[in-house]
Design a protein around this motif. Structure first.
Motif, PDB file in Angstrom:
ATOM      1  N   TYR A 235     -24.160 -20.951   8.246  1.00  0.00           N
ATOM      2  CA  TYR A 235     -24.271 -19.630   8.870  1.00  0.00           C
ATOM      3  C   TYR A 235     -25.654 -19.067   8.608  1.00  0.00           C
TER       4      TYR A 235
ATOM      5  N   TYR B 255     -30.708 -20.700   7.926  1.00  0.00           N
ATOM      6  CA  TYR B 255     -29.297 -21.092   7.921  1.00  0.00           C
ATOM      7  C   TYR B 255     -28.963 -21.744   6.590  1.00  0.00           C
TER       8      TYR B 255
ATOM      9  N   ILE C 120     -22.974 -12.144  13.108  1.00  0.00           N
ATOM     10  CA  ILE C 120     -22.747 -13.316  12.263  1.00  0.00           C
ATOM     11  C   ILE C 120     -22.816 -14.518  13.197  1.00  0.00           C
ATOM     12  N   ASP C 121     -23.498 -15.550  12.786  1.00  0.00           N
ATOM     13  CA  ASP C 121     -23.698 -16.742  13.598  1.00  0.00           C
ATOM     14  C   ASP C 121     -23.469 -17.949  12.708  1.00  0.00           C
ATOM     15  N   GLY C 122     -22.395 -18.700  12.963  1.00  0.00           N
ATOM     16  CA  GLY C 122     -22.143 -19.848  12.117  1.00  0.00           C
ATOM     17  C   GLY C 122     -21.148 -20.815  12.710  1.00  0.00           C
TER      18      GLY C 122
ATOM     19  N   ASN D 163     -16.503 -22.346  15.559  1.00  0.00           N
ATOM     20  CA  ASN D 163     -17.619 -21.406  15.541  1.00  0.00           C
ATOM     21  C   ASN D 163     -17.146 -20.015  15.163  1.00  0.00           C
TER      22      ASN D 163
ATOM     23  N   ASN E 156     -19.232 -16.933  15.780  1.00  0.00           N
ATOM     24  CA  ASN E 156     -20.380 -16.172  16.268  1.00  0.00           C
ATOM     25  C   ASN E 156     -19.847 -14.860  16.832  1.00  0.00           C
TER      26      ASN E 156
END
Length: 105
Positions: free
Chosen positions: A19, A27, A57-59, A98, A100
């Motif tokens: 993430y 990351y 949040i991006d992961g 994911n 995201n």
């Protein structure tokens, strides 16, 4: 913010979780191994991000094998479930989920 992971893999299961760390602009990528209870049932695990003040949040999480067992992620903000994703691996692909989400304040 809590990110909770579940597996349906009846044996040893390890996933890689990545993430975006807004504070550092990078990351993170770490392995996590599921634990199992005395009956051999997999236990979910959580990653808690304390005082998370960023707008998104991006992961993702993925299993580095071709297990067809279901892998699930649930994203909670302030205790409310806001995102859920599940995936199964195939002979050609890894199970990948994911998380995201753009956080509305």
């Amino acid at each position: 913010m809590e990110i909770e992971f579940f597996t349906a893999e009846p044996n040893f299961d390890e996933i890689m979780v990545s993430y975006y760390e807004d504070k550092t602009g990078t990351y993170t990528l770490n392995p996590y191994t599921f634990s199992y209870d005395l009956n051999g049932d997999p236990l979910p695990f959580k990653i808690t991000l304390e005082n998370y003040t960023y707008k998104y949040i991006d992961g993702e999480a993925f299993r580095e094998n071709h297990s067809p067992a279901l892998l699930t992620v649930k994203l909670y903000i302030d205790g409310a479930l806001i995102l859920e994703d599940s995936s199964k691996g195939t002979a050609e692909t890894f199970a990948t989920v994911n998380f995201n989400y753009t956080i509305q304040n």
